[in-house]
Enzyme design. Sequence first.
Site, PDB file in Angstrom:
ATOM      1  N   ALA A 164       0.823  -1.219   0.000  1.00  0.00           N
ATOM      2  CA  ALA A 164       0.000   0.000   0.000  1.00  0.00           C
ATOM      3  C   ALA A 164       0.854   1.266   0.000  1.00  0.00           C
ATOM      4  CB  ALA A 164      -0.945  -0.002   1.197  1.00  0.00           C
TER       5      ALA A 164
ATOM      6  N   ASP B 161       6.863   1.098   7.294  1.00  0.00           N
ATOM      7  CA  ASP B 161       5.663   0.786   8.074  1.00  0.00           C
ATOM      8  C   ASP B 161       5.788  -0.642   8.615  1.00  0.00           C
ATOM      9  OD1 ASP B 161       3.156   1.541   9.131  1.00  0.00           O
ATOM     10  OD2 ASP B 161       2.102   0.455   7.557  1.00  0.00           O
TER      11      ASP B 161
ATOM     12  N   ASP C   1      15.690  -9.533   3.908  1.00  0.00           N
ATOM     13  CA  ASP C   1      15.656  -9.024   5.277  1.00  0.00           C
ATOM     14  C   ASP C   1      16.343  -7.668   5.323  1.00  0.00           C
ATOM     15  OD1 ASP C   1      15.801  -8.517   7.985  1.00  0.00           O
ATOM     16  OD2 ASP C   1      16.547 -10.507   8.527  1.00  0.00           O
TER      17      ASP C   1
ATOM     18  N   LYS D 147       7.800   3.715  11.458  1.00  0.00           N
ATOM     19  CA  LYS D 147       6.839   3.398  12.514  1.00  0.00           C
ATOM     20  C   LYS D 147       7.559   2.849  13.737  1.00  0.00           C
ATOM     21  CE  LYS D 147       4.053  -0.236  12.012  1.00  0.00           C
ATOM     22  NZ  LYS D 147       2.870  -0.947  11.463  1.00  0.00           N
TER      23      LYS D 147
END
Length: 234
Positions: A79, A148, A123, A188
């Site tokens: 997204a 995010d 990763d 985040k």
Amino acid sequence: MMGKCIQKSCVHVSAACLKKKTPAEKRWLARQLSDPFVKAAHSQDYRCRSAFKLIEIDDKYRILKPGLSIVDCGAAPGAWSQVAVQRVNSTGESAELPKGSVIGIDLLRIAPLDGTQFLCSHDIMDPSTHMELERLLPEAQADVILSDMAPNASGLRELDHENLVTMCLSMLDLAERVLRPGGSLVCKYWDGYLAHNLQQRLSLMFKDVRTVKPKASRKESAELYFLARMFKRR
């Protein structure tokens, strides 16, 4: 490395399907189905409601511009990459504007997205991923790093907080390697005792660091974002 995102197939739920769900699952589904951002994600064809978090941040701070190179960490289901594609013109749809680039990274598989190159099964904490990014990025540099991402929940809030901060710190190692001077970063984190340490590290690397909580981030959630701008190359 991602939170729950309701998919389009979940909107129409049969009574038989509901009977099989636990009370917690029923509450989560009811919240999703009544969530205006979930509904907006469906109507605007975003892969997840989290798109509106980045949209709100960028509408206010204008960090995504045509022609910029973007790295989206923990990109699944894609997204935030969708928003980045639109705003940096990485498909070249607007011929009169500079064409940017978007590279998304995640341990999970991500469905292809026009204008984005996804590095799946990668990763962000692995130095080999950093090397691959340098190879793919124009001039081996990014203008903006987005994150995010989140670890798989353990059910222990303090442990989850520690794990996410560790992931963010690894992303800062990546920033020191590929972020262009003057570049920006959005990450985040979950509020907790290590948040100040992360903020201090960011303040050493960027001229402007602030905490933001978009409206699409639920009020009851400990989720917050650091927005760091004007990267200072060592």
